[in-house]
Structure formats: C-alpha cells, structure tokens
Design an enzyme around this catalytic site. Structure first.
Site, short mmCIF file in Angstrom:
data_model
loop_
_atom_site.label_atom_id
_atom_site.label_comp_id
_atom_site.label_asym_id
_atom_site.label_seq_id
_atom_site.Cartn_x
_atom_site.Cartn_y
_atom_site.Cartn_z
CB SER A 245 13.60 -17.89 7.99
OG SER A 245 13.84 -17.13 9.17
CE LYS A 246 17.49 -17.70 2.26
NZ LYS A 246 17.27 -17.27 0.55
NE ARG A 247 13.88 -11.43 10.89
CZ ARG A 247 13.72 -10.13 11.44
NH1 ARG A 247 13.69 -9.20 10.47
NH2 ARG A 247 13.83 -9.83 12.78
#
Length: 482
Positions: A245-247
């Site tokens: 994920s971008k996180r």
RNA sequence: GGCGCCAUCGUCUAGCGGUUAGGACACCGGGUUCUCAUCCCGGCAACCGGGGUUCGAUUCCCCGUGGCGUCACCA
C-alpha cells in the site's frame, strides 16, 4: 463470447504495482481474446477524490503500454466512463428494483445504523442490517439512502483464479445501492456499469471476494447474467504480511518509469508475481504474455514484492536491447554535462556501459566522466591512497612514473582501440608490471573511479586529447602530493 | 469474534500419488589471465503441524496452527 475486460480504479491517488497488476491481467485477457480493454473511473466518493488522479492513472497505463480501447479521456460507444456522469442510469435501474420490491428507502440515519452494529457486537452476534429492515418503508425520495432488499441464500460459484467457492445465506445482507448524496455505492455502480458496458470478465482484487454473494444476489434481482469472475490475490509489501500500500511506501508506477525501469521489464515482472505458464521460463515478451497468460494459472496466495528481482529483470532487458533502441530510451537520462555531446558520442558511451546498467537512472553516475573531468580530489586520493589491492603495494613515485610512461606511450597513438591495447600491453612488458596495476592507475586517472568500463574502449571513446589531458592532470596532482 | 480464502528454499515459483523436490532473484565460492559489471560453473537453502486414504503422500481428505481478506452511506 465477446471478451471485454475493464480496469475500474477510483481516482484517489496514484497507481502502484499492486493496482497496475490487476489492470495488466485484465489487459492481457482482453488482448489475447481480441477483445476490448476498458478504463472506467469509479469516482463516486467525492470526499476521497484526489485532484489529478485521473490523469495520473491514464498516464500510468499508457506509459506501461497497457492501452485501453475505451475510457474517460478517449470515449467509446459505452460512455460516459466516469461514474459521476452516469447517475441517471443508476437511478433508472434503482427504480426498477423499487418497482419489483427489491429496494427500499433506508429510514435510519448513519448514526442509528451504527447503534445497531454496536448492539450486535455487544451481544456477540453477527451484525445484519436486514434484522432491522423496516416493515413499511416510506417512498424513496432520493434524499435518503436506498437499500437493496436481499433474498438470503447459499451460493456456489466459480472464480477463474480461486476455483469453486461457496458461502451460506448468513453472509447476504441489505446493502446500500444509492447513498443519500445521490451517488451509487461501488456495490451497485460497478454491477450496473459492467452490465451496460457489456463487460465479460470482472477481474479484481481479493478484497471483493467476501462481497461476491451479495453481488450474486443483486445480479439475480436485476436479471443480469453474471460475468466471468476472477479474483486475484494481493501483492504484499516487502516487509511484514500487509498488502502493498501507499502507506508502506509502495511507489507510484510512474516513479519506476522515471527511474529508468523499462515498461516491458516492469510488465514482465508484475505478471510473473503470481503467474507463470507452468514451465521454468522467467522472461516473457509482451507478445508471449498475451499468448500464454491464463487466469487459472494465477497463484491463489499473495506474492511479496521483491525490488531486487525487478532490478535484475530490468538489467536483463537493458542488456538485450539493440543499441539503437536503448539509445532512444536513454535520451532523458544523460547527465547534465552531456548536454553538448553528439548523439554518436553518447551512443559509443552507451555501448560501453550497456552491460552494467540496471536502471537508466544510473547513467549519470556510470558515464559522468565521459562528459566532464572527474573530481580532482577523487583522482588524487585514489592514486595517493589506493584502495585497489595491487595498487596499494606501490609507492607514490612508482605510480607517478607509471602514469608518465603511459602518457608518453599513448602520445602518438591513433587512439583506435587496437592501437591503445597494443601500446599499453607493450608498456606492461617494458615496465615489468601487471595489468592489474598499470591499468588500475590509468583507469583512476581517466575516470576518477576504481571501476569503469573496459579500459581500451573507454580511452578510445574518450579520445586522444581528453585522455592525454587527464593523464597529465593526474601526474601533476600526484607530484603536488609528493 | 463470524464468514471466506490461502500455505514448497529468505523472496518469486515448478510440481497436479512414486522426483536425488526443479528453476529464477538474493547470498557465498570459482572461472572468463584490466577493475566493476556481464557471462559460465559450483554451493547454501523449502514441502507449517497432526491425523487419515493409499503399497506409496509435497500432492487427496479432515483437524489444528499461521497468514490474509471481509463484516462502511470506501472502493
């Protein structure tokens, strides 16, 4: 069957490797069946929408060569391709459901629904909205949410990737079709659009597998034939077990392109995470992928993203590229100092570094010395205090003498690679030294680095004037030291 | 927690009852008599556990364990 696949992201940010893989699989299925690949934007959540995301998604697909046949920016016969522009259609289908008694106005506020949920949790019972289904709901005025009136039942269905799946009636519930703001939920919107756009294969991430039974129930209520379903597992982050994920720092695919990963390598790599053709083949051209890809060969478990493998694969693609092609692709990656250099010269340089290039973005660090003098401090330091095993054994004056000899030897060379080789090899004998020593010293003088492409070629490409000047410069740097 | 899915080297994976469990990345050696890189050769390294079924299970079934997903007026 006419094959039409789609990629339907919501414009909430950039596309990362995980997202693009779903698109790639859909693209492959469309291409191998001479079908169409459609881009549809699921922009029904105004709060989460990010400005510029649509253009970014479109650019990402295009730059990886995943061209779509219909989409928001290019239109098509099933448009519009933004859900926000299709509101009247969802309403029409919703009204049909109201007429047949399969949809009703939700009398509760979100807060009240939340209370039901919490109560169920307290009672340690599974929460189902339909336990609170109103007996005589008001006529839907479009100002409240519209709910699907489900007809719970057990389902068995086939998923191209996951195989045969089944669930009991307890997972079926009344979900929201149209939100109180007038936009459809994903659950409703995608079903309608897939049907209207005649999508034959719905390929999506595994987060949707749990809601499949509800979609199946909706397809029945709508009288829509269920498309071929395929659920692909997530790509996992390099660390931990979380989905990429971008996180977790998942990079924008365009970032990879900017770093000089080749689209073909990226596509090959992304496809090979979770798919193979059952043989030991690792490298697949785009055509081979289109030819051989099969949904039922897609792995059912998640694959971890390993950037080192991607790097290796990219290097492989770079090495196997014809020099002319590589030259074109490298255009925007040259160091600033290369600005005035001729294309011929740059191509010669590229030829020398092609086999050691893993990323196009490494071009500046690998070729900088072809365009400007190496940093004097590095040259001096590496010669005065060598890190090289062989060079280390020599004293400063010895190295100085060697460089002077090399300079003299090359002074009247025609600087063809052969002539340089002949002369330096002669010098080896004359000085009674080893290649590892003489060549290392020359290399440092020329490139300012203990590692470089092969020496004779490097000298030849760099040319007589520059080569001699750099040898001379190294000589004076060293004598200052002494 | 309920429901569902999944489970082979560190990583990506082959395998679809009988294999010395194969390949690739990474890593470690060696070679290609200029470095680095490439290339070649070699090495290290895996069937989650327990029960079945079977002459025989990595493979089929069950249970356990673990991981993931989901249970929104997000998609």
């Amino acid at each position: 069957m006419k094959v039409r696949t789609r990629f339907a992201p919501s414009p909430t940010g950039y596309l990362h490797v995980g997202g693009i893989r779903t698109a790639l699989f859909a693209w492959l299925v469309a291409r191998q069946n001479s079908g169409q690949f459609v881009l549809r934007l699921e922009d029904t959540d105004k709060k989460r929408e990010v400005a510029g995301a649509e253009a970014h998604i479109e650019e990402s697909l295009k730059s990886l060569g995943l061209a779509y046949d219909e989409g928001p920016d290019i239109g098509g016969q099933f448009g519009p391709y933004r859900q926000s522009e299709r509101l009247n259609r969802y309403k029409k289908w919703a009204e049909k459901l109201i007429e047949t008694g399969r949809a009703y106005a939700d009398p509760y506020s979100p807060g009240q629904v939340q209370t039901f949920r919490e109560q169920a949790q307290k009672d340690k019972k599974p929460y189902l909205y339909r336990d609170h289904r109103p007996s005589s709901p008001a006529k839907w005025d479009g100002k409240t949410a519209l709910r699907f009136k489900s007809e719970p039942q057990a389902y068995n269905w086939h998923d191209e990737v996951m195989g045969d799946l089944s669930t009991g009636p307890e997972v079926i519930d009344d979900f929201i079709l149209i939100k109180s703001d007038g936009y459809p939920t994903y659950n409703f919107g995608h079903v309608i659009d897939d049907a209207e756009m005649e999508i034959s294969h719905v390929i999506r991430g595994q987060e949707f597998i749990a809601s499949m039974p509800n979609y199946l129930n909706l397809y029945e209520a709508l009288g829509i034939e269920t498309p071929v379903l395929a659920t692909v597992p997530h790509i996992l982050a390099p660390e931990g077990n979380k989905k990429l994920s971008k996180r977790d720092g998942a990079k924008d695919v365009l970032e990879y392109v900017r770093e000089g990963y080749l689209p073909d390598a990226l596509v090959n790599f992304i496809a090979s995470m979770g798919w193979n053709d059952g043989t030991e083949q690792e490298i697949f051209s785009r055509d081979e992928l289109v030819d051989k890809f099969k949904l039922d060969h897609v792995q059912r478990s998640g694959a971890r993203f390993d950037e080192r493998r991607l790097e290796w694969m990219n290097g492989h693609y770079i090495r196997s590229l014809p020099l002319d092609d590589l030259s074109k692709k490298a255009t925007s990656f040259w160091p600033a100092a290369a600005k005035g250099a001729s294309q011929e010269y740059k191509t010669e340089v590229l030829k020398l570094v092609q086999e050691r290039l893993k990323l196009l973005a490494e071009l500046p660090q690998l070729t900088g010395f072809f365009f400007e003098e190496p940093f004097a401090g590095s040259v001096k330091d590496l010669l005065a205090n060598p890190v090289d095993k062989q060079l280390k054994k020599l004293s400063g004056p010895d190295i100085l003498k060697m460089l002077e000899a090399a300079h003299n030897k090359l002074a009247d060379s025609d600087f063809s690679q052969n002539d340089i080789a002949g002369r330096l090899n002669d010098l080896l004998a004359e000085l009674n030294t080893k290649p590892g020593i003489l060549f290392a010293a020359v290399r440092i003088a020329i490139s300012g680095s203990p590692a470089s492409p092969q020496l004779f070629g490097t000298l030849s490409v760099l040319g007589k004037d520059k080569s001699l000047m750099r040898l001379q410069r190294a000589i004076s740097l060293l004598s200052q030291n002494a």
